[in-house]
Design a protein around this motif. Structure first.
Motif, PDB file in Angstrom:
ATOM      1  N   GLN A   2      49.284  50.039  39.340  1.00 28.93           N
ATOM      2  CA  GLN A   2      48.338  49.173  38.620  1.00 28.93           C
ATOM      3  C   GLN A   2      46.832  48.523  39.438  1.00 28.93           C
ATOM      4  OE1 GLN A   2      51.512  48.174  38.888  1.00 28.93           O
ATOM      5  NE2 GLN A   2      51.171  47.220  40.798  1.00 28.93           N
ATOM      6  N   SER A   3      46.002  48.484  39.043  1.00 25.79           N
ATOM      7  CA  SER A   3      44.759  47.911  39.622  1.00 25.79           C
ATOM      8  C   SER A   3      43.788  47.266  38.604  1.00 25.79           C
ATOM      9  CB  SER A   3      44.086  49.388  40.437  1.00 25.79           C
ATOM     10  OG  SER A   3      43.420  50.164  39.265  1.00 25.79           O
ATOM     11  N   VAL A   4      42.745  46.726  39.204  1.00 21.18           N
ATOM     12  CA  VAL A   4      41.754  46.011  38.148  1.00 21.18           C
ATOM     13  C   VAL A   4      40.330  46.156  39.059  1.00 21.18           C
ATOM     14  CG1 VAL A   4      40.856  43.675  37.738  1.00 21.18           C
ATOM     15  CG2 VAL A   4      43.379  44.116  37.536  1.00 21.18           C
ATOM     16  N   THR A   5      39.492  46.527  38.182  1.00 20.68           N
ATOM     17  CA  THR A   5      38.003  46.697  38.772  1.00 20.68           C
ATOM     18  C   THR A   5      37.070  45.760  38.025  1.00 20.68           C
ATOM     19  OG1 THR A   5      38.494  48.873  39.311  1.00 20.68           O
ATOM     20  CG2 THR A   5      36.348  48.245  39.227  1.00 20.68           C
ATOM     21  N   GLN A   6      36.341  45.103  38.862  1.00 19.92           N
ATOM     22  CA  GLN A   6      34.999  44.218  38.495  1.00 19.92           C
ATOM     23  C   GLN A   6      33.955  44.988  39.065  1.00 19.92           C
ATOM     24  OE1 GLN A   6      37.842  40.325  39.373  1.00 19.92           O
ATOM     25  NE2 GLN A   6      35.811  39.804  38.099  1.00 19.92           N
ATOM     26  N   PRO A   7      33.276  45.446  38.333  1.00 22.19           N
ATOM     27  CA  PRO A   7      32.192  46.182  38.719  1.00 22.19           C
ATOM     28  C   PRO A   7      30.972  45.503  39.257  1.00 22.19           C
ATOM     29  CG  PRO A   7      32.220  46.593  36.369  1.00 22.19           C
ATOM     30  CD  PRO A   7      33.513  45.706  36.738  1.00 22.19           C
TER      31      PRO A   7
END
Lengths: 116, 113
Positions: A2-7
């Motif tokens: 799992q991962s989360v990206t806040q651009p």
């Protein structure tokens, strides 16, 4: 994994203007998603949480977020920003397959600066 | 209701020194977490406990980091022989049975020079 990206590392917004912070997640299964806010020298505070159900969730202080499975997104919005919203905002996904857990994977955060 | 309490709030030490961080969770919370938050990054889970048992310490650098929660209440995170790369804020958090809202402390900001 799992991962989360806040651009967006930084966002500057005028007081009274609307705000949207972007969050993209990668997760196998049903995600449980969260937005936290971190004020200077303070701990993380929960703004809102998404559990499977209504895709639009309401949080504290006028914040809301919308879950989109097709876009793998969980964007945060506020209609009218106040100077007190100056903070760092983190998107997070729960790592437990059961969903509700403090085992969170966080994004890198978005620094929100409010100008008058 | 008191929140999660951490001490000290700040620590500065030289490489090779040891340091301990202390956490007092919210009363009645059986699950306790330690997160590491490097500057300008999101928190990363190091270890978490259910009562006194370690549930997951897979992200804890075991050669220099250790964490205990001997009575299932307070917890101590210790770094032996600190390195500059350990510079970060260490956050403690607690919850009930790992399935409800997680409450975070204000953190301990560590600087290793």
């Amino acid at each position: 994994a799992q991962s989360v990206t806040q651009p967006d590392a930084r966002v500057t917004v005028s007081e009274g203007a609307s705000l949207q912070l972007r969050c993209k997640y990668s997760y196998f299964g049903t995600p449980y998603l969260f937005w936290y806010v971190q004020y200077p020298r303070q701990g993380l505070q929960l703004l809102l949480k998404y559990y499977p159900g209504d895709p639009v969730v309401q949080g504290v202080n006028g914040f809301e977020a919308e879950f989109s499975k097709s876009n793998s997104s969980f964007h945060l919005r506020k209609a009218s920003v106040h100077w007190s919203d100056w903070a760092v905002y983190f998107c997070a996904v729960s790592m437990n397959t059961g969903g509700l857990s403090g085992k969170l994977t966080f994004g890198e955060g978005t620094q929100v600066t409010v100008i008058s | 209701e008191a929140g999660v309490t951490q001490s000290p709030r700040y620590a500065v030490l030289q490489e090779g020194q040891a340091v301990s961080f202390w956490c007092d969770p919210i009363s009645g919370h059986d699950t306790l977490y330690w997160y590491q938050q490097p500057r300008d990054q999101g928190p990363q889970l190091l270890v978490y406990f259910r009562d006194e048992a370690v549930i997951d310490n897979s992200q804890l650098p075991s050669d220099r980091f250790s964490a205990v929660r001997p009575k299932g209440t307070n917890s101590t995170l210790k770094i032996q022989s600190a390195k500059q790369g350990d510079t970060a804020t260490y956050l403690c958090a607690s919850s009930i049975q790992a399935n409800t809202e997680v409450f975070f402390g204000k953190g301990t900001r560590l600087t290793v020079v």
